[in-house]
Design a protein around this motif. Structure first.
Motif, PDB file in Angstrom:
ATOM      1  N   ARG A   1     -16.140  33.602 -18.532  1.00 23.53           N
ATOM      2  CA  ARG A   1     -14.847  33.725 -19.288  1.00 23.53           C
ATOM      3  C   ARG A   1     -13.844  34.738 -18.711  1.00 23.53           C
ATOM      4  O   ARG A   1     -13.283  35.526 -19.506  1.00 23.53           O
ATOM      5  CB  ARG A   1     -15.241  34.391 -20.620  1.00 23.53           C
ATOM      6  N   ASP A   2     -13.723  34.800 -17.472  1.00 23.87           N
ATOM      7  CA  ASP A   2     -12.978  35.986 -16.855  1.00 23.87           C
ATOM      8  C   ASP A   2     -11.702  35.353 -16.055  1.00 23.87           C
ATOM      9  O   ASP A   2     -11.023  36.248 -15.427  1.00 23.87           O
ATOM     10  CB  ASP A   2     -13.715  36.983 -15.790  1.00 23.87           C
ATOM     11  N   GLN A   3     -11.536  34.188 -16.154  1.00 18.57           N
ATOM     12  CA  GLN A   3     -10.478  33.378 -15.706  1.00 18.57           C
ATOM     13  C   GLN A   3      -9.352  33.659 -16.331  1.00 18.57           C
ATOM     14  O   GLN A   3      -9.600  33.895 -17.749  1.00 18.57           O
ATOM     15  CB  GLN A   3     -10.555  32.120 -15.622  1.00 18.57           C
ATOM     16  N   PRO A   4      -7.988  33.656 -15.851  1.00 14.62           N
ATOM     17  CA  PRO A   4      -6.733  33.707 -16.646  1.00 14.62           C
ATOM     18  C   PRO A   4      -6.821  32.924 -17.835  1.00 14.62           C
ATOM     19  O   PRO A   4      -7.301  31.762 -17.918  1.00 14.62           O
ATOM     20  CB  PRO A   4      -5.578  33.317 -15.707  1.00 14.62           C
ATOM     21  N   ILE A   5      -6.059  33.426 -18.975  1.00 15.39           N
ATOM     22  CA  ILE A   5      -5.989  32.355 -20.125  1.00 15.39           C
ATOM     23  C   ILE A   5      -4.280  31.791 -20.171  1.00 15.39           C
ATOM     24  O   ILE A   5      -3.477  32.322 -19.452  1.00 15.39           O
ATOM     25  CB  ILE A   5      -6.042  33.001 -21.497  1.00 15.39           C
ATOM     26  N   HIS A   6      -4.294  30.726 -20.814  1.00 15.44           N
ATOM     27  CA  HIS A   6      -2.852  29.921 -20.837  1.00 15.44           C
ATOM     28  C   HIS A   6      -2.455  29.818 -22.172  1.00 15.44           C
ATOM     29  O   HIS A   6      -3.232  29.246 -22.915  1.00 15.44           O
ATOM     30  CB  HIS A   6      -3.315  28.731 -20.210  1.00 15.44           C
ATOM     31  N   VAL A   7      -1.363  30.196 -22.326  1.00 18.35           N
ATOM     32  CA  VAL A   7      -0.695  30.060 -23.479  1.00 18.35           C
ATOM     33  C   VAL A   7       0.167  28.763 -23.348  1.00 18.35           C
ATOM     34  O   VAL A   7       1.040  28.885 -22.684  1.00 18.35           O
ATOM     35  CB  VAL A   7      -0.119  31.048 -24.350  1.00 18.35           C
TER      36      VAL A   7
ATOM     37  N   PRO B   1     -12.317  18.802 -19.102  1.00 15.98           N
ATOM     38  CA  PRO B   1     -12.737  20.299 -18.567  1.00 15.98           C
ATOM     39  C   PRO B   1     -12.598  20.101 -17.238  1.00 15.98           C
ATOM     40  O   PRO B   1     -13.696  20.674 -16.500  1.00 15.98           O
ATOM     41  CB  PRO B   1     -13.979  20.458 -19.098  1.00 15.98           C
ATOM     42  N   ILE B   2     -11.581  19.758 -16.366  1.00 15.16           N
ATOM     43  CA  ILE B   2     -11.714  19.693 -15.111  1.00 15.16           C
ATOM     44  C   ILE B   2     -10.443  20.560 -14.335  1.00 15.16           C
ATOM     45  O   ILE B   2     -10.445  20.932 -13.300  1.00 15.16           O
ATOM     46  CB  ILE B   2     -11.359  18.317 -14.526  1.00 15.16           C
ATOM     47  N   PHE B   3      -9.477  20.787 -15.170  1.00  9.81           N
ATOM     48  CA  PHE B   3      -8.145  21.626 -14.537  1.00  9.81           C
ATOM     49  C   PHE B   3      -8.351  22.943 -15.003  1.00  9.81           C
ATOM     50  O   PHE B   3      -8.687  23.185 -16.290  1.00  9.81           O
ATOM     51  CB  PHE B   3      -7.103  20.977 -14.856  1.00  9.81           C
TER      52      PHE B   3
ATOM     53  N   GLY C   1     -10.872  31.325 -19.435  1.00 15.41           N
ATOM     54  CA  GLY C   1     -11.547  30.290 -18.664  1.00 15.41           C
ATOM     55  C   GLY C   1     -12.767  30.692 -17.835  1.00 15.41           C
ATOM     56  O   GLY C   1     -13.130  31.772 -17.690  1.00 15.41           O
ATOM     57  N   GLY C   2     -13.289  29.684 -17.391  1.00 14.46           N
ATOM     58  CA  GLY C   2     -14.551  29.722 -16.342  1.00 14.46           C
ATOM     59  C   GLY C   2     -15.652  30.138 -17.130  1.00 14.46           C
ATOM     60  O   GLY C   2     -15.939  30.494 -18.208  1.00 14.46           O
ATOM     61  N   THR C   3     -16.990  29.910 -16.536  1.00 14.06           N
ATOM     62  CA  THR C   3     -18.096  30.047 -16.987  1.00 14.06           C
ATOM     63  C   THR C   3     -18.291  31.672 -17.581  1.00 14.06           C
ATOM     64  O   THR C   3     -19.104  31.977 -18.591  1.00 14.06           O
ATOM     65  CB  THR C   3     -19.427  29.745 -16.212  1.00 14.06           C
TER      66      THR C   3
ATOM     67  N   VAL D   1     -27.519  50.417 -17.048  1.00 18.64           N
ATOM     68  CA  VAL D   1     -27.309  48.888 -17.009  1.00 18.64           C
ATOM     69  C   VAL D   1     -25.622  48.458 -17.244  1.00 18.64           C
ATOM     70  O   VAL D   1     -25.375  49.387 -18.057  1.00 18.64           O
ATOM     71  CB  VAL D   1     -28.097  47.993 -17.873  1.00 18.64           C
ATOM     72  N   CYS D   2     -25.083  47.812 -16.560  1.00 17.90           N
ATOM     73  CA  CYS D   2     -23.976  47.389 -16.669  1.00 17.90           C
ATOM     74  C   CYS D   2     -23.746  46.031 -17.282  1.00 17.90           C
ATOM     75  O   CYS D   2     -24.370  45.039 -16.627  1.00 17.90           O
ATOM     76  CB  CYS D   2     -23.135  47.708 -15.209  1.00 17.90           C
ATOM     77  N   GLU D   3     -22.773  45.706 -18.036  1.00 14.34           N
ATOM     78  CA  GLU D   3     -22.475  44.493 -18.477  1.00 14.34           C
ATOM     79  C   GLU D   3     -20.889  44.114 -18.551  1.00 14.34           C
ATOM     80  O   GLU D   3     -20.304  45.146 -18.919  1.00 14.34           O
ATOM     81  CB  GLU D   3     -23.043  44.163 -19.889  1.00 14.34           C
ATOM     82  N   THR D   4     -20.487  43.085 -17.865  1.00 19.49           N
ATOM     83  CA  THR D   4     -19.166  42.877 -18.101  1.00 19.49           C
ATOM     84  C   THR D   4     -18.847  42.087 -19.258  1.00 19.49           C
ATOM     85  O   THR D   4     -19.311  41.133 -19.631  1.00 19.49           O
ATOM     86  CB  THR D   4     -18.579  41.826 -16.904  1.00 19.49           C
ATOM     87  N   GLN D   5     -17.751  42.800 -20.142  1.00 21.26           N
ATOM     88  CA  GLN D   5     -17.374  42.158 -21.321  1.00 21.26           C
ATOM     89  C   GLN D   5     -15.996  41.497 -20.988  1.00 21.26           C
ATOM     90  O   GLN D   5     -15.269  42.300 -20.653  1.00 21.26           O
ATOM     91  CB  GLN D   5     -17.383  43.282 -22.448  1.00 21.26           C
ATOM     92  N   PRO D   6     -15.918  39.985 -21.388  1.00 22.88           N
ATOM     93  CA  PRO D   6     -14.688  39.487 -21.128  1.00 22.88           C
ATOM     94  C   PRO D   6     -13.572  40.064 -22.122  1.00 22.88           C
ATOM     95  O   PRO D   6     -13.829  40.197 -23.217  1.00 22.88           O
ATOM     96  CB  PRO D   6     -15.061  38.044 -21.339  1.00 22.88           C
ATOM     97  N   THR D   7     -12.277  39.728 -21.640  1.00 18.14           N
ATOM     98  CA  THR D   7     -11.281  40.071 -22.471  1.00 18.14           C
ATOM     99  C   THR D   7     -11.025  39.006 -23.388  1.00 18.14           C
ATOM    100  O   THR D   7     -10.818  37.735 -22.881  1.00 18.14           O
ATOM    101  CB  THR D   7      -9.999  40.368 -21.774  1.00 18.14           C
ATOM    102  N   VAL D   8     -10.751  39.262 -24.491  1.00 19.30           N
ATOM    103  CA  VAL D   8     -10.296  38.384 -25.562  1.00 19.30           C
ATOM    104  C   VAL D   8      -8.998  38.791 -25.944  1.00 19.30           C
ATOM    105  O   VAL D   8      -8.553  39.752 -26.532  1.00 19.30           O
ATOM    106  CB  VAL D   8     -11.301  38.233 -26.817  1.00 19.30           C
ATOM    107  N   TYR D   9      -8.055  37.810 -26.226  1.00 17.40           N
ATOM    108  CA  TYR D   9      -6.621  37.868 -26.699  1.00 17.40           C
ATOM    109  C   TYR D   9      -6.513  37.615 -28.020  1.00 17.40           C
ATOM    110  O   TYR D   9      -7.079  36.565 -28.281  1.00 17.40           O
ATOM    111  CB  TYR D   9      -5.764  37.335 -25.764  1.00 17.40           C
TER     112      TYR D   9
END
Ligand code: HEM
Ligand code: SF4
Ligand code: SF4
Lengths: 178, 545
Positions: free
Chosen positions: A103-109, B158-160, A99-101, A72-80
């Motif tokens: 949690r694999d979308q880019p993060i913003h600082v 939570p829209i953008f 971001g995203g449901t 079985v494979c699971e994707t673990q999101p990256t946490v910074y």
């Protein structure tokens, strides 16, 4: 009497109109003098790591026949982990998820450090957290970068210095050319 | 809750009445800008449209600050057109605020006026957002503050996928798409306002969309003079690498900025949404309790001759004419209860007295005036006031909040059987609106031998029912149906305009009227007053249409 009233009418009209002019451009002190800010603003991707493992016999026997698979494979999101220190004093230590449901979308600082004008030393570190048994280094496995910057800054009164990613992907300080 | 709202409204009305009186004394009621606040907004929107077209011609989204600076450098045209555009939008905010305050203070915010109230709030919102985009266009220090603040608010939603605020930190040049979108909104929103305005006044007959000429040109001239003498300058360009120290803030559009900047974005949303909710719910919390709400008008189809006068006079387009189905020829009037504000104006339009809200029809008024004369027994030198309950003759109307009028009494606004109230020694026959008083009531009083009848209406533009004083005057002096009959001695009549708070003006008019009556001598009473009602229900078939 009539003339006095007409004159008063003109005066009131002029005052009201002048009032519009005055309230239309009120000098507003936004920030006190003597300050300098360091702004952090960048984005990094947060690709997850796919972790696969073999199922145990016990787990296999729990599943219906048509769903039995070897692995079985699971994707673990990256946490910074973001660490910020100003003048050798830690001002922030946080974990940031993508971001995203999934949690694999880019993060913003996106931060603002408000300080006084003068000499400062800023140290910033953004590092991916180890995931599971990610041997061989998380950066190598996912391409999630580790970003780091330590710099001495002489900030002028009213200056904003921007810490962002440069053309090579690493952190750099951008300032208005004097 | 309701009584707190009524107290607040009363307080506002007191303030408004004082301000109105002050302005009437300065500029006369015809040119009182407070009476024309809605129309002044429309005028200013037109000024903004015209000056905006000029500015649009020179504005460049690729160099926002520099292009506005170039406009400002045009000493002959650009500078003052830009200033007029700016001051015009500021004046528009003031005028909208006065307009909304006036309608709130007068309790014109519920029932059939709900659509106007809600669309008005949308207009106000769109006006403020248009102003916001206008200031962002300049891309100076204030623009930067507004853009960053707006982004901060939106970023908690939570829209953008990416914090909008990052667009303004200087990481990259601000995308041209941002200035394009901003410019698009700044043009589209005001154009949309004209569409919303159309909805806003859709339930109103003959909306006053422009102020009288003197006020129109006077307002434009004042703003123009301000623009020429005190033109708007340029603040430094927005700069992501400098802390904004000082900005020239437009408090009409950015009054909230000094407060919200120091609040968490979530708190700003809670505060903003709460205020919006309270304003949107005003039609609920400002309406009187169910028992005090006046009934809408009703038609006695047996009496209706189909003359269409009520249909022409109704200020709220609540009356339609329908084909009769009772075997008689022609049309008859039908009231749409959802549109009727119960002003009673139609009752005075109708010669056969076949229409009006319950208790306010011509027949009800005649009954009340007979009782009034019996109780008061006015002498041949006495003056009787026939006055609108919301005007100067509505004694204590300010204190009572004017919702208290009930036509059920003897006509003086007093409980049945009690002597009606008096103004300066003259008894007052109160009516809910000057436009409601049927000319037969006036005729009855004169023919009953009253020394004189002083009819007290609010100033025409101040009428809570919009057109009451205007129709009354036409009925008394210009033969508008149902006209005051020629046989009524006009020398014993006078019409004065005195709104709430104008007691002194009313007292002066009363003294002057008394003096002219003194020269006239005593009035004579007729022993039998036959008021020739145009038709009586008994003479007609019983069945309705
Ligand atoms: C751009 C903003 C606005 C414009 C141009 C505008 C204009 C007007 C005009 C021209 C009228 C007709 C007046 C008459 O002939 O009697 C009117 C009526 C009205 N307005 Fe506005 N208005 C604006 C905003 C508002 C706001 C913010 C409110 C309240 C929240 C409001 C509430 C009303 C109501 C309730 C009426 C109906 C009055 C009645 O039926 O007695 N309006 N408006
Ligand atoms: S004014 Fe009277 S008679 Fe004329 S249409 Fe209206 S209800 Fe009928
Ligand atoms: S009471 Fe006023 S709003 Fe209602 S139908 Fe008569 S004139 Fe129109």
């Amino acid at each position: 009497m009539k003339r006095a009233r007409a004159a008063l009418g003109v005066v009131v009209a002029v005052l009201l109109t002048g009032g519009i002019g005055a309230l239309s451009q009120v000098p507003y002190p936004v920030e006190a003098a003597g300050q300098a800010w360091i702004r952090l603003s960048w984005r990094v991707s947060a690709p997850g790591i796919e972790e696969c493992r073999a199922l145990t016999d016990a787990e296999l026997s729990d599943l219906p026949i048509h769903m039995r698979r070897d692995t079985v494979c699971e994707t673990q999101p990256t946490v910074y982990r973001l660490h910020i220190a100003l003048d050798d004093r830690a001002v922030e230590e946080t974990l940031i998820r993508g971001g995203g449901t999934r949690r694999d979308q880019p993060i913003h600082v996106y931060r603002e450090l408000r300080t006084r004008a003068g000499a400062h030393r800023v140290a910033i570190r953004l590092t991916p957290e180890p995931i599971g048994n990610a041997a061989g280094g998380i950066e190598a496995r996912t391409g999630a970068p580790s970003l780091e910057l330590t710099q001495e800054l002489e900030l002028a009164d009213g200056e904003v210095a921007l810490v962002t990613r440069g053309p090579d992907g690493g952190l750099e300080v951008r300032r208005r050319e004097p | 809750m309701r009584s707190a709202a009524a107290r607040l409204r009363s307080l506002c009305w007191g303030l408004l009445a004082r301000a109105d009186r002050f302005m009437n004394r300065l500029y006369s009621s015809r040119y009182n800008p407070l009476y024309h606040s809605g129309a002044i907004v429309v005028l200013l929107l037109i000024v903004l449209l015209l000056t905006g077209l000029y500015l649009l011609f020179f504005y460049r989204i690729g160099e926002p600050h520099a292009s506005v600076a170039r406009i400002t450098d045009q000493a002959w045209l650009g500078r003052w057109i830009r200033s007029l555009h700016r001051y015009g939008s500021d004046a528009a905010v003031v005028a909208v605020a006065i307009h909304a305050f006036r309608l709130f203070a007068q309790g014109r915010s519920w029932g059939p006026r709900t659509l106007a109230w809600l669309s008005g709030l949308v207009l106000l919102f769109v006006l403020l957002v248009s102003g916001w985009t206008g200031y962002v266009m300049v891309w100076d220090v204030q623009a930067q503050l507004l853009a960053v603040e707006g982004a901060r608010w939106l970023d908690v939603l939570p829209i953008f996928s990416e914090p909008l605020g990052r667009a303004f930190v200087g990481e990259q040049a601000i995308p041209a798409a941002f200035f394009f979108l901003n410019l698009f909104l700044h043009v589209a929103l005001p154009v949309g306002m004209f569409v919303i305005l159309w909805i806003h006044v859709s339930r109103i007959a003959r909306p006053g969309l422009l102020p009288p000429r003197g006020l129109l040109w006077g307002s434009v001239a004042l703003l123009l003079a301000l623009s020429v003498l005190w033109p708007i300058g340029m603040d430094p360009s927005a700069d992501a690498f400098r802390i904004p120290e000082r900005a020239a803030l437009d408090l009409f559009y950015a009054f909230w900025l000094p407060l919200t900047r120091h609040l968490p974005a979530g708190a700003v949303w809670v505060l903003g949404l709460s205020l919006t909710g309270v304003a949107l719910a005003a039609p609920l919390w400002t309406r009187p309790a169910a028992a005090q709400r006046p009934e809408p008008s009703a038609v006695d189809a047996r009496l209706c001759t189909g003359c269409e006068q009520c249909y022409l006079d109704c200020p709220y387009e609540a009356i339609a004419m329908r084909e009769r189905t009772d075997g008689r020829e022609g049309v008859y009037a039908v009231v749409d209860r959802a549109l009727c504000v119960s002003c009673g104006i139609c009752a005075a339009s109708c010669a056969p007295m076949g229409i009006g809200p319950p208790g306010m029809t011509g027949r009800d008024q005649l009954e009340r005036v007979r009782e009034f004369v019996r109780l008061v027994d006015p002498g041949p030198r006495d003056v009787v006031l026939v006055g609108c309950a919301r005007g100067a003759a509505g004694f204590d109307a300010l204190a009572a909040g004017a919702d208290a009028f009930s036509p059920a009494g003897d006509g003086g606004g007093a409980p049945a059987g009690h002597l009606p109230g008096a103004f300066d020694g003259s008894r007052v026959f109160q009516i809910p609106c000057a436009g409601n008083v049927h000319t037969s009531v006036i005729e009855y009083l004169v023919r009953a031998g009253v020394g004189g009848v002083l009819i007290v209406a609010c100033h025409p533009r101040d009428c809570w029912s919009r057109e009451g004083p205007r129709w009354l005057e036409e009925r008394m002096y210009h033969d508008r149906e149902a006209e005051l009959k020629e046989r009524v001695d006009r020398k014993r009549l006078r019409l004065v305009h005195a709104s709430a708070g104008e007691d002194r003006e009313l007292a002066a008019a009363l003294a002057e009227f008394r003096e002219s009556l003194r020269r006239l001598g005593s009035a004579e009473a007729e022993s039998e007053i036959d008021l020739e009602l145009e038709c009586e229900p008994a003479e007609l078939q019983e069945a309705g249409p």
